[in-house]
Motif scaffolding. Structure first.
Motif, PDB file in Angstrom:
ATOM      1  N   VAL A 102      -0.440   4.583   3.670  1.00 27.27           N
ATOM      2  CA  VAL A 102      -1.497   5.552   3.384  1.00 27.27           C
ATOM      3  C   VAL A 102      -2.060   6.000   4.725  1.00 27.27           C
ATOM      4  N   ARG A 103      -2.032   7.312   4.992  1.00 26.65           N
ATOM      5  CA  ARG A 103      -2.499   7.846   6.268  1.00 26.65           C
ATOM      6  C   ARG A 103      -3.501   8.974   6.016  1.00 26.65           C
ATOM      7  N   PRO A 104      -4.342   9.269   6.997  1.00 30.17           N
ATOM      8  CA  PRO A 104      -5.372  10.293   6.809  1.00 30.17           C
ATOM      9  C   PRO A 104      -4.783  11.642   6.380  1.00 30.17           C
ATOM     10  N   GLY A 105      -5.440  12.251   5.389  1.00 30.03           N
ATOM     11  CA  GLY A 105      -5.043  13.571   4.935  1.00 30.03           C
ATOM     12  C   GLY A 105      -3.782  13.608   4.115  1.00 30.03           C
ATOM     13  N   GLU A 106      -3.322  12.448   3.624  1.00 31.91           N
ATOM     14  CA  GLU A 106      -2.105  12.382   2.822  1.00 31.91           C
ATOM     15  C   GLU A 106      -2.400  11.636   1.523  1.00 31.91           C
ATOM     16  N   LEU A 107      -1.993  12.236   0.416  1.00 36.47           N
ATOM     17  CA  LEU A 107      -2.218  11.637  -0.896  1.00 36.47           C
ATOM     18  C   LEU A 107      -1.156  10.591  -1.212  1.00 36.47           C
ATOM     19  N   ASN A 108      -1.604   9.421  -1.661  1.00 38.75           N
ATOM     20  CA  ASN A 108      -0.732   8.446  -2.316  1.00 38.75           C
ATOM     21  C   ASN A 108      -1.258   8.263  -3.731  1.00 38.75           C
ATOM     22  N   LEU A 109      -0.442   8.626  -4.718  1.00 35.34           N
ATOM     23  CA  LEU A 109      -0.829   8.561  -6.127  1.00 35.34           C
ATOM     24  C   LEU A 109       0.088   7.573  -6.835  1.00 35.34           C
ATOM     25  N   MET A 110      -0.481   6.478  -7.313  1.00 32.85           N
ATOM     26  CA  MET A 110       0.278   5.457  -8.042  1.00 32.85           C
ATOM     27  C   MET A 110      -0.062   5.525  -9.517  1.00 32.85           C
ATOM     28  N   THR A 111       0.964   5.603 -10.355  1.00 34.94           N
ATOM     29  CA  THR A 111       0.784   5.600 -11.799  1.00 34.94           C
ATOM     30  C   THR A 111       1.061   4.212 -12.342  1.00 34.94           C
ATOM     31  N   ALA A 112       0.031   3.625 -12.967  1.00 33.21           N
ATOM     32  CA  ALA A 112       0.177   2.287 -13.536  1.00 33.21           C
ATOM     33  C   ALA A 112       0.874   2.332 -14.879  1.00 33.21           C
ATOM     34  N   GLY A 113       0.492   3.313 -15.715  1.00 34.06           N
ATOM     35  CA  GLY A 113       1.054   3.388 -17.052  1.00 34.06           C
ATOM     36  C   GLY A 113       0.827   2.095 -17.809  1.00 34.06           C
ATOM     37  N   ALA A 114       1.899   1.557 -18.404  1.00 35.98           N
ATOM     38  CA  ALA A 114       1.785   0.353 -19.218  1.00 35.98           C
ATOM     39  C   ALA A 114       1.430  -0.869 -18.396  1.00 35.98           C
ATOM     40  N   GLY A 115       1.709  -0.842 -17.086  1.00 32.84           N
ATOM     41  CA  GLY A 115       1.336  -1.966 -16.249  1.00 32.84           C
ATOM     42  C   GLY A 115       2.032  -1.941 -14.905  1.00 32.84           C
ATOM     43  N   ILE A 116       1.281  -2.258 -13.868  1.00 32.21           N
ATOM     44  CA  ILE A 116       1.806  -2.344 -12.513  1.00 32.21           C
ATOM     45  C   ILE A 116       0.935  -3.323 -11.750  1.00 32.21           C
ATOM     46  N   CYS A 117       1.439  -3.864 -10.644  1.00 34.31           N
ATOM     47  CA  CYS A 117       0.577  -4.579  -9.713  1.00 34.31           C
ATOM     48  C   CYS A 117       0.896  -4.095  -8.304  1.00 34.31           C
ATOM     49  N   HIS A 118      -0.098  -4.191  -7.417  1.00 31.15           N
ATOM     50  CA  HIS A 118       0.090  -3.696  -6.054  1.00 31.15           C
ATOM     51  C   HIS A 118      -0.858  -4.403  -5.104  1.00 31.15           C
ATOM     52  N   SER A 119      -0.542  -4.297  -3.806  1.00 30.85           N
ATOM     53  CA  SER A 119      -1.404  -4.815  -2.748  1.00 30.85           C
ATOM     54  C   SER A 119      -1.710  -3.683  -1.782  1.00 30.85           C
ATOM     55  N   GLU A 120      -2.857  -3.802  -1.089  1.00 33.00           N
ATOM     56  CA  GLU A 120      -3.284  -2.794  -0.109  1.00 33.00           C
ATOM     57  C   GLU A 120      -3.836  -3.548   1.107  1.00 33.00           C
ATOM     58  N   VAL A 121      -3.242  -3.311   2.285  1.00 35.21           N
ATOM     59  CA  VAL A 121      -3.618  -4.042   3.491  1.00 35.21           C
ATOM     60  C   VAL A 121      -3.701  -3.065   4.662  1.00 35.21           C
ATOM     61  N   SER A 122      -4.833  -3.046   5.356  1.00 36.62           N
ATOM     62  CA  SER A 122      -4.930  -2.197   6.542  1.00 36.62           C
ATOM     63  C   SER A 122      -4.025  -2.760   7.633  1.00 36.62           C
ATOM     64  N   THR A 123      -3.414  -1.874   8.411  1.00 41.27           N
ATOM     65  CA  THR A 123      -2.411  -2.283   9.389  1.00 41.27           C
ATOM     66  C   THR A 123      -3.050  -2.572  10.743  1.00 41.27           C
ATOM     67  N   GLY A 124      -2.233  -3.160  11.634  1.00 47.61           N
ATOM     68  CA  GLY A 124      -2.698  -3.450  12.988  1.00 47.61           C
ATOM     69  C   GLY A 124      -2.966  -2.210  13.801  1.00 47.61           C
TER      70      GLY A 124
END
Length: 321
Positions: A102-124
């Motif tokens: 995920v970077r500035p000015g760029e869309l990341n759109l995740m569709t969960a629907g019936a079910g999903i799991c995810h992680s989000e971690v800021s980088t170095g």
């Protein structure tokens, strides 16, 4: 991103007569030493703007030497997540096998629907972390759709004294190619010092103006950071004025009024108490509904679901209805 409240309350997402300004509350993201976010949506007074059902604003946080953002794998149902950064970089991994930045000015759109799991971690690479995390409720006919992910870097367009980036829907002749399951608008607007702009908008939509920085007058009120001003359907124009001495930035969210009642608890969107109970039990039991995230390197392998409240989760009548 997860709702990491230790004791989340259920939210009845229903239509509301509230029209005004919603003010945020602060919540920690990921633990006592984690960054804090400002949560403006949902609230008891208004839980939806179109299908937008959740809005967190965070930063700017100087994360050098700190923990930054580290949200372990966690589940979602019945929604889409919209990640949008102003500064920093976040690594996304999900159980559909997506690994993206995920970077500035760029869309990341995740569709969960019936079910999903995810992680989000800021980088170095991140020194200052600053952005918004938004959720979109899926209509009943699409809430069990398959997992999906879309990325889009919208162009910047000048409209009077504003620069506009449309990442969902259409505004002032700019249209995003990203698919949504209900009619939506999502855009970043940057206002020059002293700028006043009148935007042509869809009069069947309701709209929300979420302020990131500066002093902006919208819908008759001057907003503070993370305030969200609401404008009801029936308006074909939205007037914005930068009342500060410097530049201002805001998020414009819109959509057709969502005609369904929802129950939202923790990271789940369902239609009933039984839905939520089943989702929680499946997550706790590592059910295949959510899959697994590969490559997450945190010390906590997954977020456990909080205890359910000792009451039946059900939609409540909206205030004034």
């Amino acid at each position: 991103m997860s709702n990491v409240d230790a004791a989340p309350t259920e939210v009845a997402c229903v239509a509301s007569l509230f029209a005004g300004v919603l003010h945020p509350r602060e919540v920690p993201l990921g633990g006592p030493r984690a960054i804090r976010v400002r949560r403006t949506l949902p609230q008891r007074e208004r839980s939806l703007i179109g299908a937008w059902c959740f809005a967190d604003h965070y930063g700017p946080h100087d994360v050098r030497g700190g923990t930054g953002m580290d949200v372990p794998p966690h589940p979602h149902t019945g929604l889409q997540t919209v990640s949008w950064l102003f500064s920093g970089e976040v690594e996304h991994r999900d159980s559909a096998g997506v690994h993206a930045m995920v970077r500035p000015g760029e869309l990341n759109l995740m569709t969960a629907g019936a079910g999903i799991c995810h992680s989000e971690v800021s980088t170095g690479n991140t020194t200052v972390l600053h952005g918004v995390q938004l959720w979109v409720a899926l209509p009943d006919g699409a809430r069990d759709t398959g997992r999906d992910f879309a990325h889009y870097a919208p162009p910047r367009r000048t409209v009077g004294g504003a620069t506009v980036q449309v990442f969902l829907g259409e505004l002032e002749g700019e249209r995003s190619p990203v698919h949504t399951f209900t009619p939506l608008l999502g855009a970043q607007l940057d206002l020059d010092p002293g700028a006043e702009v009148t935007l042509s908008i869809d009069d069947t939509f309701e709209h929300g103006v979420l302020l990131d920085r500066g002093e902006v007058e919208a819908c008759g009120s001057v907003l503070a950071v993370a305030d969200l001003a609401y404008q009801a359907p029936g308006h074909s124009a939205l007037h914005l004025a930068n009342r500060g001495d410097g530049p201002a930035r805001l998020m414009l969210l819109g959509g057709a009024p969502f005609g369904e009642q929802l129950v939202m608890w923790w990271n789940f969107v369902g239609r009933s108490h039984d839905d939520i109970v089943a989702y929680r039990e499946q997550w706790q039991n590592h059910d295949a509904r959510f899959g697994a995230v590969d490559g997450y390197r945190g010390t906590v392998t997954r977020l456990p679901a909080p205890p359910l409240p000792h009451a039946t989760l059900r939609p409540r009548p909206a205030p004034g209805v």
